[in-house]
Design a protein around this motif. Structure first.
Motif: not given
Lengths: 426, 430, 119
Positions: B34, B38, C86-89, C91
């Protein structure tokens, strides 16, 4: 190797090799090996045998303590490695790769029960270090219980688990929180478990400890003890794995599934370093919250994983566990005769498949037998933590005539030692 | 099905990717996958050559991570691959108990190329394992237990190496650890002086901190350290796992300062990016401990016949192609370009530094490191931030990188910095 | 643009999801942190206090010394608490800014990965 070399040239190579080794690696090691008749410079290697550079053939019963289960220079594994080299290099440890994923799946398939995730390393000690770290991290408890005479590797978390002080003494302070209890003694283990116990780590057959076999009842008792106290059970199958004991993994005998299983040695097919820590899905949660806190540059390299896959295929296809069980029984017949013929030398034989230990009547016989066996074409040494025990761990592709050859060499060597005398206990 | 087969169809590629990701999710580490996705680092390496790596989809990247310095001789170096294949016609690992001839030959070669009177080698598989050996030799040789190491240093994750690593997140979940390690500020001789006690066995440090954020030790500091160690009968241990084998423009980083350590730890590029191998090289005096304890440190996989032959071929390649010299030249080209970028993006780029091809770019805050990695990937460059300091992005390409490739990377940096500047302006406007 | 009340409501929703997730609570039991959330298109801030994996208290405004500061626009903040993004994306694309260690940033991603595995 270079069959065209003259005897003079071979002797020269050997002399140079011994000299380089003494001058730049370890002079005392060279000397000890020379005294033991084991100053062998390996030339040709094939199946269960190895040839000294001077041409003398030996059956290898050391196999780096079970690293060569598929035989030395197994052509199928060599082909797999060469093929891997056409496309791959080590790969980048941080990235995802097909060989890593493929081998992980294969390991999950062949390991028992619900063992699921894999963390790769390059050596056995590294695999045990991670197993212990994982147990501490997951349980948030500290203590690790291992057994007396156990051997788990020389890296820090593993070294503390070894059941013998000599390996540790010169190195000062160790990782705290370890207890060592007698092997095969459930009551001792029960007594040692406390609220702060994170894990029990154990070999199902103690290798360096002198080939001691855990009883099924003991192993089942350990599982229950761990379940009752939320302690993780770690099986170190670094020496016992991959068919060595007559099953793919030794824990298949008792049917007990550990929470963490460590494997190394023969996974590398006698060609390439690779090890693995296989653990249950639940434990994956710790790895998730602590991503990238345990890393290994060389562990689970693309090439290593390709080799591992070929090794597993070879073992399965050729039913090596069954073969190991059969050859083990053939050995046993020979041992039974030796036991009657040399009661002054040979006290007991302990064996599971082709993991075999000869218990001599005293410490000095181990080294003397090593010397005699080398004269008779067999490489064998005593176990690291128990010099009165000679370990025999030939490759699992050993054939019937080779088994007979080893038994014959044992017979000749024992006969010679009886002639020499000096076997009384001191 | 070959992953580098040019005629592989897109459907086959997608199939491989899907299967690999599914297996990774189920059997390796679902969360890591994941994270990769990301960060857009979900590269599945296919073809590898020279300074480049291709994703199985065919997309080409310049590899500026190189596993933190494994691939000095280039990815999948043909000459060394052929050497290993040839070795496979004769050799295997070799038994650990045996006198492995190739081990002796490699040890001799290492004695020749390492500085000063470093002479004996003890071989293992990974860098961390070799650090363990160094710590144990230091303790065994001196009969003392304390190890002085550096804040933000990185030395590995196994039992004797982990406590030396100067950052809590690696350690805290696994405590209690091996006692006796003291961490001091890097490049601060006074701090070492203060930390020395009668129990100090060794000072352990990287001559350039890699994971700590590409921080070179001052030459003067290293010389003072040497003096201090000699005076107090303390061993000086250099961890050259990342800096060794031409990376910094010399065969070993120690040569810049002329300081000779008592123990040097080598791994990574020692074995050409093809085979696990590491070692600790030490002086004759320290070797005496192993005379009295010849079998106290054993391992089955360290210094196999094959590993040693690969290492010999690797060293030969580095010498024949003068990779240290090439690293100096390419490093100079990089520094000129990176300094220009610092001028062009003064708000984003605080510093550019390093030696040879061990380079880093520093940003004003942590989040920019990961964001740069993401942008660089879009622009054909794989790079990541240093583990102990996310505000530094690492530039450690192979040492066979060409001028054009250096320029390509610099251009990718330019574009990525431009994009992040744009994002920052947009944020500021909100 | 979302309102402060909407964010507060989304935060309460998120808190319930986290605290009721047994697996997450166990996984996060070594995580004790103070987080500040700042909506940059309005003047609102929020504080979340996590003790051993449990969100024990949310406050309006900034309270205490934060370990982690998350800054984004009010809309994205709501979406984050509702599990719509999706917060990481975000970020990595610069749309959410996080001040804190990289490990804590990854922990925040773990939380969302466990409660919304499909996002």
């Amino acid at each position: 190797m270079a069959a065209q070399l003259t005897k003079g040239q071979r002797d020269e190579i050997k002399k140079q090799a011994l000299d380089d080794f003494s001058r730049y690696v370890n002079p005392q090691k060279a000397r000890v090996l020379k005294n033991a008749g084991l100053d062998i410079i390996e030339g040709k290697r094939e199946g269960a045998a190895v040839w000294d550079i001077t041409g003398k053939k030996y059956i290898d019963c050391i196999t780096s303590a079970g690293s060569f289960n598929v035989g030395r220079r197994n052509p199928e594994i060599i082909d797999a490695l060469k093929k891997a080299l056409d496309e791959y290099d080590l790969g980048v440890f941080l990235l995802c790769s097909k060989p890593k994923a493929d081998l992980a799946k294969r390991l999950a398939e062949i390991t028992p029960g619900d063992l699921q995730y894999v963390m790769y390393g390059s050596g056995g000690g590294e695999a045990n270090d991670f197993a212990i770290k994982l147990a501490r991290g997951y349980t948030m408890k500290n203590d690790v219980i291992s057994t007396l005479k156990a051997y788990h590797g020389h890296t820090g978390f593993s070294l503390a688990a070894i059941g013998r002080d000599e390996y540790r003494k010169p190195f000062g302070s160790m990782v705290p929180g370890y207890k060592h209890v007698p092997y095969n003694n459930l009551a001792a283990m029960e007594e040692a478990v406390t609220e702060d116990t994170a894990a029990i780590i154990i070999e199902l057959v103690q290798g360096e400890g002198g080939i001691h076999l855990a009883t099924d009842d003991y192993v089942k008792g350990l599982r229950k003890l761990c379940d009752d106290h939320e302690v993780l059970l770690i099986f170190d199958e670094i020496q016992t794995g991959f068919g060595r004991t007559g099953k793919m993994f030794c824990c298949d005998y008792s049917g007990v599934v550990p929470d963490i299983l460590t494997i190394a040695k023969s996974l590398g097919g006698a060609l390439y370093p690779i090890s693995a820590t296989v653990y249950r899905e639940e434990l994956g949660d710790f790895v998730m919250t602590h991503a990238f806190t345990h890393l290994s540059t060389f562990g689970g390299s693309d090439i290593g994983c390709m080799v591992g896959l070929a090794v597993i295929d070879f073992i399965v296809k050729n039913k090596l566990p069954e073969h190991a069980a059969k050859m083990g029984e053939r050995f046993q017949k020979g041992f039974d005769e030796l036991l009657t013929r040399y009661p002054e030398l040979l006290m007991e034989v302990r064996r599971k498949g082709l993991m075999m230990g000869l218990q001599y009547t005293n410490d000095s016989i181990g080294p003397r037998m090593s010397y005699q066996l080398a004269q008779n074409g067999v490489m064998a040494i005593y176990t690291g933590n128990e010099p009165s025990v000679m370990r025999l761990m030939p490759s699992l592709v050993i054939q019937e005539d080779e088994v007979d050859f080893v038994v014959d060499a044992l017979d000749k060597s024992m006969s010679e030692i009886m002639k020499q005398g000096g076997i009384e206990k001191y | 099905m070959s992953i580098i087969d040019d005629i592989l169809s897109k459907t086959d590629m997608d199939e491989i990717r899907k299967e690999t990701e599914e297996n990774y999710r189920q059997y390796v580490n679902p969360f890591a996958l994941r994270m990769f996705k990301n960060a857009s680092l979900d590269i599945i390496e296919g073809k590898r050559e020279g300074a480049s790596v291709w994703d199985i989809s065919g997309q080409k990247y310049i590899d500026c991570v190189t596993g933190a310095g494994i691939f000095n001789v280039g990815r999948h170096n043909k000459e060394i691959v052929e050497g290993l294949k040839k070795a496979l016609d004769t050799y295997d690992m070799g038994g650990w108990i045996s006198i492995v001839r190739e081990r002796g030959i490699l040890a001799k070669k290492l004695a020749e190329i390492t500085p000063g009177d470093l002479k004996y080698s003890l071989f293992c598989c990974g860098g961390g394992e070799a650090i363990e050996v160094a710590v144990k030799l230091a303790r065994g040789h001196t009969d003392k237990t304390e190890i002085i190491c550096m804040e933000n240093g990185y030395h590995g994750v196994t039992g004797f190496a982990l406590p030396a690593t100067g950052r809590d997140v690696y350690k805290q979940p696994f405590a209690p650890l091996t006692p006796g390690y003291r961490h001091v500020r890097y490049n601060d001789i006074g701090a070492v002086e203060e930390a020395i006690t009668e129990e100090t066995a060794a000072v352990l440090l990287e001559p350039i901190q890699g994971e700590g954020g590409i921080i070179p030790a001052d030459d003067a500091y290293l010389r003072q350290l040497r003096e201090l160690c000699t005076k107090n009968e303390i061993l000086l241990v250099f961890d050259e796992v990342q800096t060794g084998f031409g990376r910094t423009g010399k065969m070993f980083c120690a040569e810049h300062s002329g300081v000779n350590p008592d123990i040097m730890v080598l791994a990574k590029s020692l074995s050409g990016g093809l085979y696990p191998l590491s070692c600790a090289v030490f002086t004759e005096e320290i070797a005496e401990f192993l005379m009295t304890h010849p079998f106290i440190i054993i391992n089955s996989f360290g210094g196999t016949s094959l590993a040693c032959l690969v290492a010999l071929a690797t060293i030969e390649y580095i010498e024949n192609n003068d990779l240290p010299g090439h690293a100096t030249r390419m490093g100079g080209r990089f520094m000129a370009g990176l300094s220009a970028l610092k001028g062009k993006y003064p708000k984003l780029v605080l510093d550019v530094r390093g030696r040879g091809l061990m380079l880093g770019m520093e940003f004003p805050e942590d989040s920019i490191g990961p964001r740069m990695a993401y942008q660089l990937k879009q622009n054909g460059v794989i790079s990541i931030y240093t583990f102990n300091n996310p505000r530094i992005i690492r530039i450690m390409p192979t040492l066979v990188i060409t001028e054009q490739e250096v320029d390509f990377v610099l251009e990718a940096f330019d574009r990525s910095l431009a994009e992040i500047s744009k994002q920052e302006e947009k944020n500021a406007a909100r | 643009m979302a309102t402060g009340d909407e964010i507060w409501e989304a935060l309460a929703d998120f808190t319930e999801q986290c605290n009721n997730n047994k697996r997450l609570r166990k996984m996060q039991r070594d995580w004790t942190k103070i987080l500040h959330f700042k909506a940059i298109d309005m003047d609102d801030s929020f504080t979340m206090k996590v003790v051993e994996g449990e969100i024990v208290k949310n406050d309006k405004g900034t309270v205490g010394t934060p370990d982690i500061i998350v800054e984004t626009d009010s809309e994205t903040m709501c979406d984050m608490f509702w599990g719509d993004i999706n917060p990481t994306q975000k970020y990595l694309r610069g749309e959410i800014k996080v001040k804190g260690t990289q490990e804590d940033v990854m922990r925040i991603d773990v939380i969302t990965a466990v409660i919304w595995p499909e996002v």
